[in-house]
Design a protein around this motif. Structure first.
Motif, PDB file in Angstrom:
ATOM      1  N   PRO A  29      57.136  28.390 -24.014  1.00 49.70           N
ATOM      2  CA  PRO A  29      57.496  29.679 -23.407  1.00 49.70           C
ATOM      3  C   PRO A  29      56.516  30.132 -22.317  1.00 49.70           C
ATOM      4  O   PRO A  29      56.864  30.943 -21.473  1.00 49.70           O
ATOM      5  CB  PRO A  29      57.491  30.647 -24.595  1.00 49.70           C
ATOM      6  CG  PRO A  29      56.793  29.936 -25.708  1.00 49.70           C
ATOM      7  CD  PRO A  29      56.930  28.477 -25.459  1.00 49.70           C
ATOM      8  N   GLU A  30      55.286  29.591 -22.344  1.00 50.39           N
ATOM      9  CA  GLU A  30      54.301  29.984 -21.342  1.00 50.39           C
ATOM     10  C   GLU A  30      54.720  29.550 -19.931  1.00 50.39           C
ATOM     11  O   GLU A  30      54.173  30.026 -18.942  1.00 50.39           O
ATOM     12  CB  GLU A  30      52.929  29.357 -21.643  1.00 50.39           C
ATOM     13  CG  GLU A  30      52.425  29.527 -23.056  1.00 50.39           C
ATOM     14  CD  GLU A  30      51.881  30.929 -23.321  1.00 50.39           C
ATOM     15  OE1 GLU A  30      51.657  31.657 -22.352  1.00 50.39           O
ATOM     16  OE2 GLU A  30      51.714  31.261 -24.507  1.00 50.39           O
ATOM     17  N   HIS A  84      55.616  21.222 -28.551  1.00 52.23           N
ATOM     18  CA  HIS A  84      57.044  21.167 -28.206  1.00 52.23           C
ATOM     19  C   HIS A  84      57.517  19.743 -27.914  1.00 52.23           C
ATOM     20  O   HIS A  84      58.385  19.532 -27.072  1.00 52.23           O
ATOM     21  CB  HIS A  84      57.359  22.087 -27.023  1.00 52.23           C
ATOM     22  CG  HIS A  84      56.822  23.474 -27.200  1.00 52.23           C
ATOM     23  ND1 HIS A  84      57.370  24.379 -28.079  1.00 52.23           N
ATOM     24  CD2 HIS A  84      55.749  24.103 -26.652  1.00 52.23           C
ATOM     25  CE1 HIS A  84      56.666  25.507 -28.046  1.00 52.23           C
ATOM     26  NE2 HIS A  84      55.682  25.362 -27.192  1.00 52.23           N
ATOM     27  N   LYS A 130      57.075  30.269 -18.236  1.00 52.86           N
ATOM     28  CA  LYS A 130      57.565  31.390 -17.423  1.00 52.86           C
ATOM     29  C   LYS A 130      56.476  31.941 -16.504  1.00 52.86           C
ATOM     30  O   LYS A 130      56.758  32.492 -15.455  1.00 52.86           O
ATOM     31  CB  LYS A 130      58.037  32.520 -18.331  1.00 52.86           C
ATOM     32  CG  LYS A 130      59.365  32.260 -18.990  1.00 52.86           C
ATOM     33  CD  LYS A 130      59.848  33.521 -19.688  1.00 52.86           C
ATOM     34  CE  LYS A 130      61.252  33.374 -20.224  1.00 52.86           C
ATOM     35  NZ  LYS A 130      61.580  32.060 -20.743  1.00 52.86           N
TER      36      LYS A 130
END
Lengths: 543, 414
Positions: B300-301, B231, B303
């Motif tokens: 996204p991890e 990312h 979270k």
């Protein structure tokens, strides 16, 4: 006296790597009509014959079989080398034990002396340590305002690594292995944390001067030596323990840290029948036991009567009063004599030398021996090493090695020596047992539950691979000619296996290693792989 | 992609590979979800100067007591670094400012041990073992994890040595970084070594040997498949770079992970610590850049993840004679996470008036560090409230409460 005659007969045998001191004892004994100073024959009766485990040779000397010798060396030393096993096939067990139990104060051995040389600065006095281990660099010294600022110019990391290497070298190369094993046992029993405050300046002297000379002596003398050493006084805060008093900045009073661990860990044990009041009273008895630090003194024990609590203290129903420093000494001696202390130490010794589940009969017999011999460790250890539970077949290989025992036994198995650097100490940290760096007063555990886990095993696999390649581990060694010149992979694994493992090594281990070694081409690669797999094997994790 | 062996989740490959086909899977085959929360402890060793990190720019005492080391917060610098009406962030930590603005980053001021402890090692060991005034035998994370069944790959010490926080947790694994983890030697040497090990340990005691080999195989696969930071994350410098990169990848690949520890040393600034520039500012930049990159790398991890940054003690309010600061008492904690009540500063600020300072020199502690950890343990990890790893004595100052958003954070009864 037939056994004496057979001992004299030994003089004619060439004994490789054998100890000159023992030969002189034997020579004296053979030349004398009087009973020898060390009554070997008396102890022979208690030598491990009860279960008929010992081989009785034609000369009726208590010689050990190869596997018995390996078992003894696995427990009483940091690990066997082939020549140690050969020695025990020529020298009676009792004579070997006598020799191990009466080492000279200063070990004079050329190989050990040379190996210790690179680390000798770690044995300097505290002021010399500070002077020697200065960080070098362009930074000018800060204005000498705070002691702390001044100290931060000392390279403690190097000092501690050298200290660790000094001790590891002795554990690896000393001929008096049982003394080293017991020094390690006591260093954990009387644990100090090398990084705490000024302990780093005195930890080497703690091991070298307080513990090692008394490791095989009377327990009360060892207990007193640890109680008075600055390392212990600083580590367990007794150095700041004073009688209850008001000062300009507030109140000061006794610190219970040492007294608590003294009762719980050093002597009676947690189930030893004392209570919080005993802890508080014992702490009062040790008020004023302090440390004279730099610049006034090289960190020495000092008794300060002006801060000692002179009132009456009652510990375990006995009163201590008006005797100043003697109160603490009386208390230490009373604790050393206490049956609960005998039992506690016997239990720990049986755990260390026999089995994690200490056999009750062994604990009982060692306890009795301790009480009968007033805590004289030579006698206590004779009882232990001649106990039937020690020699039972099921006892063999039943202990899981600690990382320290694993790493040193690997080096001893190949007759290795430190390379003069400090990588070996760093490897111990990677394996999870950074020497003298256990912060909690229980010291490092000797039990399988503490070490037998996946992360631990994986770090040993890694160590074995690095060790075999002589890369980053800080131990140098050569393969003996018989192994270095062996071209047949099957024979190579058998020969190297015989050097490292007992005769009972499983076929599964040997064939798994042989299969992989045989699939490699170069002889050097084959030797390296064979060694790394043997060191990683299930069998080598046990002692 | 119907064949599980071709899944992106590389650990599955090891379960399908010939070498370990005889052993049962360690790792769940399911992808991690928000139900697999992870708590990361980032320990700043050496006593981080919280008064430089979180500058109390309205307090005259701060500037009076620190003639050379105060961070001169005015004008554009203040505008850029201002957090609220009392505090501004050290410019070295500016990479964290966006997280604060997104309400994902919170600070707890005047946090620390319930009793004064000015020795580094005692204070660190007390903190990591979860004690109040005494070092505990096991680590606080080990005790926290003991309330659920032991599981492989549930706890990592990143960075080469075992964290005290995980002491006595049997499955805790020391991971020295993806670059260092694997067994040494060439690929071919390693293959022979591993095959030999599998042969020796197959169906044998100690069974920890087989587990070790499974771990090795899984970690090796993770290592080989590592494609670098994701990312667009750009890490800073220092040891934290490698440690957090490794941890981000392990979080992606190991759904069973519950707790991880990372540490960064070099905070013991007794002399010439500098102000907006200098050694301490450089250290802050390492912390800020790497932590911000870690958050980005997680994608996204993130979270699932809460990070708590802590230190063993703060430093003296007054600077010393060598343009540095000495061992003090109260410090601060920093908490990152999407479930955190961020964008605000928690905890009671005692102020810097000399008469209010501990021993006339140090910032007092108004929040017991254990209250923060306990709230994250219960609120984020969902571990049972009645199985606390902490023994709060009478001395313990109360906690803050409300560190996490209401849905995941039951009110903490202090």
């Amino acid at each position: 006296m037939s056994s004496w005659r057979s001992l004299c007969y030994l003089k004619a045998i060439t004994v490789p790597r054998f100890l000159p001191a023992l030969l002189s004892v034997l020579a004296a004994a053979c030349g004398s009509t009087h009973a020898p100073a060390v009554p070997v024959s008396e102890h022979q009766s208690s030598v491990p014959s009860p279960s008929g485990q010992l081989a009785k040779t034609s000369k009726s000397v208590d010689l050990l079989t190869i596997d018995q010798a390996r078992h003894l060396l696995n427990r009483a030393t940091f690990g066997p080398h082939t020549s140690d096993i050969q020695t025990l096939q020529k020298v009676p067990f009792s004579a070997w034990l006598d020799e191990q139990l009466s080492p000279p104060l200063d070990e004079d051995d050329e190989r050990l002396r040379l190996a210790l040389e690179p680390y000798k600065n770690s044995t300097l006095s505290p002021s010399q340590l500070i002077a020697h281990y200065q960080k070098t660099g362009p930074e000018p010294l800060a204005p000498p305002r705070l002691i702390r600022t001044k100290k931060s110019t000392v390279n403690y990391r190097q000092l501690l690594l050298d200290m660790q290497m000094h001790q590891l070298t002795r554990q690896l190369l000393s001929k008096y292995q049982l003394r080293e094993v017991m020094t390690d046992f006591w260093a954990n029993h009387f644990n100090v944390y090398a990084r705490k405050s000024d302990v780093k300046l005195v930890v080497n002297s703690y091991i070298n001067q307080a513990i090692r000379p008394r490791a095989l002596g009377r327990f009360d003398r060892l207990l007193i030596a640890t109680a008075k050493h600055p390392a212990m006084l600083i580590y367990l805060d007794n150095a700041t323990s004073v009688k209850e008093q008001k000062t300009k900045t507030g109140r000061r009073g006794p610190n219970e840290n040492y007294a608590r661990e003294l009762l719980e860990l050093h002597t009676l044990s947690v189930h030893g029948g004392y209570d919080q009041s005993d802890v508080k009273e014992a702490a009062r008895a040790f008020t004023g036991w302090g440390v004279e630090s730099l610049p006034r003194s090289e960190f020495t024990y000092i008794f300060r009567p002006q801060v000692h609590d002179n009132g009456t203290k009652v510990v375990l129903n006995r009163a201590y009063k008006q005797r100043g420093e003697e109160e603490g000494l009386d208390l230490l001696r009373a604790l050393a004599r206490h049956p609960k202390t005998a039992q506690h130490l016997a239990y720990k010794l049986c755990q260390r030398f026999v089995a994690d589940e200490a056999p009750p009969s062994c604990v009982d017999d060692v306890t009795k021996s301790y009480l009968k011999n007033e805590g004289e460790m030579t006698e206590v250890l004779r009882t232990l090493f001649s106990h039937p539970t020690f020699w039972k077949d099921s006892t063999r290989s039943g202990k899981f090695k600690t990382p320290l025992q694993f790493a040193i036994s690997a080096a001893r198995a190949v007759n290795g020596a430190p390379d003069g650097g400090t990588n070996f100490a760093r490897q111990l940290a990677e394996l999870g047992q950074d020497p003298y760096m256990q912060a909690i007063p229980t010291g490092y555990s000797d039990l399988a539950t503490a070490w037998n886990n996946s992360a631990g095993l994986l770090s040993r696999f890694r160590f074995s691979a690095l060790f075999s390649a002589q890369s980053d581990v800080g131990i140098v060694f050569d393969f003996p000619p018989a192994i270095a010149q062996e071209g047949d992979p099957v024979l190579l694994v058998r020969k190297l296996g015989a050097q490292l493992l007992s005769q009972g090594t499983s076929e599964q281990t040997l064939s798994a290693i042989t299969a992989e070694v045989a699939s490699l081409n170069g002889q050097a690669e084959q030797r390296r792989l064979a060694l790394s797999l043997l060191l990683s094997s299930p069998e080598f994790q046990q002692r | 992609m119907t064949n599980p062996c071709l899944s992106r989740r590389v650990f599955l490959q090891s379960l399908c590979g010939a070498a370990v086909s005889s052993v049962s899977p360690i790792l769940s085959a399911s992808a991690p979800s928000a139900q697999d929360p992870v708590l990361v402890q980032l320990f700043l060793k050496g006593g981080m100067d919280s008064l430089s990190a979180l500058v109390p720019y309205e307090e005259g005492t701060y500037f009076d007591q620190r003639p050379t080391t105060a961070i001169k917060m005015r004008g554009s610098l203040l505008k850029k670094q201002r957090l609220d009406e009392r505090f501004a962030l050290h410019p070295g930590l500016s990479a964290l400012k966006p997280l604060y603005k997104k309400n994902h980053l919170a600070f707890v001021v005047a946090a620390g041990l319930p009793q004064v402890q000015r020795s580094h090692f005692d204070a660190q060991d007390i903190c990591e073992s979860g004690g109040g005034s005494q070092i505990q035998r096991s680590g606080w994370m080990a005790r926290a994890l003991s309330s659920s069944p032991a599981q492989q790959f549930d706890a990592f010490s990143i960075g080469g040595s075992a964290s005290r926080s995980l002491a006595e947790h049997e499955s805790a694994l020391v991971v020295p970084g993806l670059d260092h983890f694997s067994l040494p030697g060439s690929d071919s040497e390693r293959r022979h070594f591993e095959t030999g090990l599998l042969g020796m340990y197959k169906a044998r005691e100690p069974s920890s040997g087989q587990t070790a080999l499974r771990l090795n195989a899984d970690l090796e696969k993770i290592r080989q498949n590592y494609r670098g930071p994701q990312h667009g994350a750009k890490y800073g410098s220092g040891s934290l770079k490698g440690d957090l990169r490794t941890l981000a990848e392990l979080i992606r690949e190991t759904p069973s992970l519950k707790m991880a520890t990372v540490s960064l040393g070099g905070w013991d600034t007794h002399r010439a610590q500098g102000s907006t520039d200098g050694p301490l500012a450089k250290r802050f930049a390492q912390l800020g850049k790497n932590l911000a990159a870690f958050v980005r790398d997680l994608g996204p991890e993130r979270k699932r993840v809460v990070v708590v940054v802590m230190t063993e003690f703060g430093r003296t309010v007054r600077e010393n004679g060598t343009q540095g600061t000495d061992h003090g008492y109260g410090s601060m904690m920093m908490i990152y996470g999407e479930s955190v009540r961020g964008g605000m500063i928690h905890g009671a600020w005692p102020g810097l008036r000399l008469r209010d300072l501990t021993d006339g020199r140090d910032l007092p502690v108004t929040t017991d560090y254990r209250r923060v950890l306990e709230e994250l343990r219960v609120g984020h990890l969902g571990l049972p409230p009645n199985e606390s790893p902490f023994d709060f004595g009478e001395l313990a100052p109360p906690g803050t409460g409300g560190l996490l958003q209401a849905k995941s954070s039951p009110p903490l009864d202090t």
